[in-house]
Structure formats: structure tokens, C-alpha cells
Design a protein around this motif. Structure first.
Motif, PDB file in Angstrom:
ATOM      1  N   VAL A  56       0.763  -1.168   0.164  1.00 47.71           N
ATOM      2  CA  VAL A  56      -0.080   0.046  -0.138  1.00 47.71           C
ATOM      3  C   VAL A  56       0.743   1.187  -0.111  1.00 47.71           C
ATOM      4  O   VAL A  56       1.728   1.240   0.895  1.00 47.71           O
ATOM      5  N   ASP A  57       0.430   2.080  -1.012  1.00 46.62           N
ATOM      6  CA  ASP A  57       1.391   3.488  -0.976  1.00 46.62           C
ATOM      7  C   ASP A  57       0.509   4.418  -0.762  1.00 46.62           C
ATOM      8  O   ASP A  57      -0.466   4.766  -1.667  1.00 46.62           O
ATOM      9  N   ASP A  97      -2.802   5.858  -0.396  1.00 43.57           N
ATOM     10  CA  ASP A  97      -4.196   5.709  -0.550  1.00 43.57           C
ATOM     11  C   ASP A  97      -4.363   4.563  -1.822  1.00 43.57           C
ATOM     12  O   ASP A  97      -5.328   4.398  -2.338  1.00 43.57           O
ATOM     13  N   THR A  98      -3.359   4.024  -2.204  1.00 47.60           N
ATOM     14  CA  THR A  98      -3.332   3.182  -3.160  1.00 47.60           C
ATOM     15  C   THR A  98      -2.534   1.847  -3.139  1.00 47.60           C
ATOM     16  O   THR A  98      -1.566   1.693  -2.541  1.00 47.60           O
ATOM     17  N   VAL A 133      -0.550  -1.261  -4.710  1.00 43.30           N
ATOM     18  CA  VAL A 133       0.329  -1.199  -5.652  1.00 43.30           C
ATOM     19  C   VAL A 133       0.901  -2.670  -5.860  1.00 43.30           C
ATOM     20  O   VAL A 133       1.239  -3.129  -4.973  1.00 43.30           O
ATOM     21  N   THR A 192      -1.678  -0.165 -10.381  1.00 43.86           N
ATOM     22  CA  THR A 192      -2.009   0.346  -9.141  1.00 43.86           C
ATOM     23  C   THR A 192      -3.714   0.211  -9.070  1.00 43.86           C
ATOM     24  O   THR A 192      -4.439   0.075 -10.189  1.00 43.86           O
ATOM     25  N   MET A 193      -4.280   0.393  -7.976  1.00 46.49           N
ATOM     26  CA  MET A 193      -5.804   0.587  -7.620  1.00 46.49           C
ATOM     27  C   MET A 193      -6.041   1.168  -6.591  1.00 46.49           C
ATOM     28  O   MET A 193      -5.262   1.189  -5.420  1.00 46.49           O
ATOM     29  N   GLY A 194      -7.091   1.990  -6.486  1.00 47.38           N
ATOM     30  CA  GLY A 194      -7.269   2.730  -5.384  1.00 47.38           C
ATOM     31  C   GLY A 194      -7.865   1.710  -4.144  1.00 47.38           C
ATOM     32  O   GLY A 194      -8.558   0.786  -4.455  1.00 47.38           O
ATOM     33  N   TYR A 195      -7.324   2.211  -3.046  1.00 41.78           N
ATOM     34  CA  TYR A 195      -7.120   1.090  -1.836  1.00 41.78           C
ATOM     35  C   TYR A 195      -8.782   1.214  -1.166  1.00 41.78           C
ATOM     36  O   TYR A 195      -9.288   2.082  -0.643  1.00 41.78           O
ATOM     37  N   HIS A 202     -12.108   1.139  -2.258  1.00 34.35           N
ATOM     38  CA  HIS A 202     -12.663   1.994  -2.481  1.00 34.35           C
ATOM     39  C   HIS A 202     -14.213   1.666  -2.434  1.00 34.35           C
ATOM     40  O   HIS A 202     -15.314   2.347  -1.889  1.00 34.35           O
ATOM     41  N   ALA A 218      -8.465   1.433 -11.581  1.00 32.28           N
ATOM     42  CA  ALA A 218      -7.094   0.636 -11.674  1.00 32.28           C
ATOM     43  C   ALA A 218      -6.396   1.146 -13.088  1.00 32.28           C
ATOM     44  O   ALA A 218      -7.161   1.437 -13.795  1.00 32.28           O
TER      45      ALA A 218
END
Length: 244
Positions: free
Chosen positions: A124-125, A127-128, A130, A144-147, A149, A201
Motif C-alpha cells: 500500500v502506497d 491511498d493506493t 500497488v 495500481t488500484m484505489g485502496y 474504494h 485501476a
């Protein structure tokens, strides 16, 4: 060691095997899956018959497996192609990259997972979420994907995790011709989903001669998912013998 004891061994070296006996149980296995549309001609060049391609979709996955019986803690990444076999929808596992030798050895020897050595990571980076894959010192994929959501239902997660998978088993003989050439089917079992999410993503694939993920180019991202689950790898079964 007598002949009967040799026959009871699963792998070498004797006395210090490369991996223990399955089944392998995964606890808190974490997935990042990005499904994307690609070039259908590229798929047809590499997906083996008698599998067919109903739609040019590829799932890129990165997995973190912190607690696996017998195999330890490791990461894995790869590509799976949406296919059909005799009317059943499933996925053909095209390539996998793994940072753990027992997982590579057992996957290739007692199953048909097309595993190679690589360096995947899932983290996790801010709010993402990875997922990355390096081959040697070079980056070959970044996802990458929104964490977390949006929540996904357990039923949707089970359907995605439990999809039947098809793999190609090729084992040469000492005369350098194929001794085994089989299409096998396997399925994950005993799944407990601890969490499932979706979100926006993106996926970047980079050209590499020996990790050619970019041969299936990203034309459109169609779905993304993030799971945490416990599960067991199912026993593979032969569905087609190319040498018969």
C-alpha cells in the motif's frame, strides 16, 4: 536407501527435499487482480488448442502469501487468459513469476504451473494498492488500484477466486522429445473470504525478452479486485493428452 523407500519419495535431493508433500493451505492470501482487454491475435498465437478464446480478456495478478503451509512467505505474479474448454468457462494460466524456490519447484513438478523466478511485490502506497513485477533488475509491470474504494460481495469474490484454471504440462524425456504433454485442469477449494473490494485501476506493462507480459498489450482495463482469503490448491487432473 532401498528401492521401496525411493519410490515413496516425491522430489530430490533425498534427505532434504525441495518442497514438502501437499496439500498447501494458504492463510490471508492477498490478491490484486486487474482484468483487461487485449489483442485477440496475440492471444491466439500463444493459447494452446483445444482451448478457445471467447473474449480477448487477460487477468494480471499480484499475490502476497504471508502464511503458506510448507512453503513459507512469498509473492507471486502472472497472467491468466479467459478461455473455454468443452463449454466450460475458465482461465488459462499463461505465465507466473515467483520469489520462492519451493513454490516454483512444487508448482512445476507436482502440478503444471508455468512458474519462473521473478520479484513481485504487493504493498500500500498512501491511498493506493500497488503491485509490481521485476525480472532481474528491470521492471516489467506496475499495477495500481484505489485502496478499498468499494466493497465486493463474498459471492463475487468466490466466483473470481474459484474459477477453473487450465495449464500446460510439458516434460521432456532424456532423448529431448516430450515424455509428457498434457492440458490439465485445477480449481481452488475450501475458500474463506476475509475481505473483497474493487476500485479504479491502471496497468503498465514493459517490454522484456524473457518476461514478455507486454506481448498481451493493455487496450482497456475492464475490472479490478482486491481480495484477502484462506484457500487450498486443488489437485490437477488431465483433460487432454497431446501425445495420445
Amino acid at each position: 536407501m532401498d528401492i521401496a523407500t525411493v519410490r515413496n519419495q516425491l522430489t530430490t535431493p533425498l534427505g532434504a527435499p525441495a518442497f514438502p508433500r501437499p496439500p498447501f493451505r494458504f492463510h490471508n492470501r492477498e490478491y490484486l487482480n486487474i482484468t483487461y482487454r487485449t489483442d485477440p491475435d496475440a492471444l491466439r498465437r500463444l493459447v494452446p488448442e483445444p482451448l478457445t478464446i471467447p473474449e480477448p480478456l487477460v487477468r494480471f495478478e499480484v499475490m502476497k502469501m504471508p502464511d503458506t503451509t510448507g512453503l513459507g512467505s512469498y509473492h507471486e505474479s502472472g497472467q491468466a487468459v479467459a478461455v473455454e474448454y468443452e463449454g466450460e468457462h475458465g482461465e488459462y494460466i499463461h505465465a507466473m513469476y515467483v520469489d520462492n524456490h519451493p513454490a516454483i519447484a512444487s508448482g512445476r513438478e507436482i502440478s503444471a504451473f508455468p512458474k519462473k523466478l521473478g520479484e513481485p511485490k504487493l504493498f500500500v502506497d498512501s491511498d493506493t494498492l500497488v503491485g509490481t513485477l521485476d525480472y532481474g533488475t528491470l521492471r516489467v509491470a506496475t499495477a495500481t488500484m484505489g485502496y478499498k474504494h468499494e466493497s465486493m460481495t463474498t459471492e463475487a469474490a468466490l466466483a473470481e477466486i474459484g474459477v477453473p484454471t487450465f495449464m500446460l504440462k510439458l516434460v521432456p524425456g532424456y532423448d529431448r522429445t516430450l515424455r509428457i504433454a498434457e492440458l490439465v485442469r485445477a480449481q481452488i477449494t475450501d475458500v474463506t473470504v476475509h475481505g473483497a473490494w474493487s476500485g479504479p485501476a491502471r496497468l503498465q506493462l514493459f517490454e522484456h525478452a524473457l518476461a514478455p507480459l507486454a506481448d498481451f498489450p493493455v487496450l482497456e482495463v475492464v475490472a479490478a479486485s482486491h481480495f484477502v482469503a484462506d484457500l487450498t490448491l486443488g489437485r490437477p487432473a488431465v483433460v487432454f493428452d497431446y501425445l495420445a
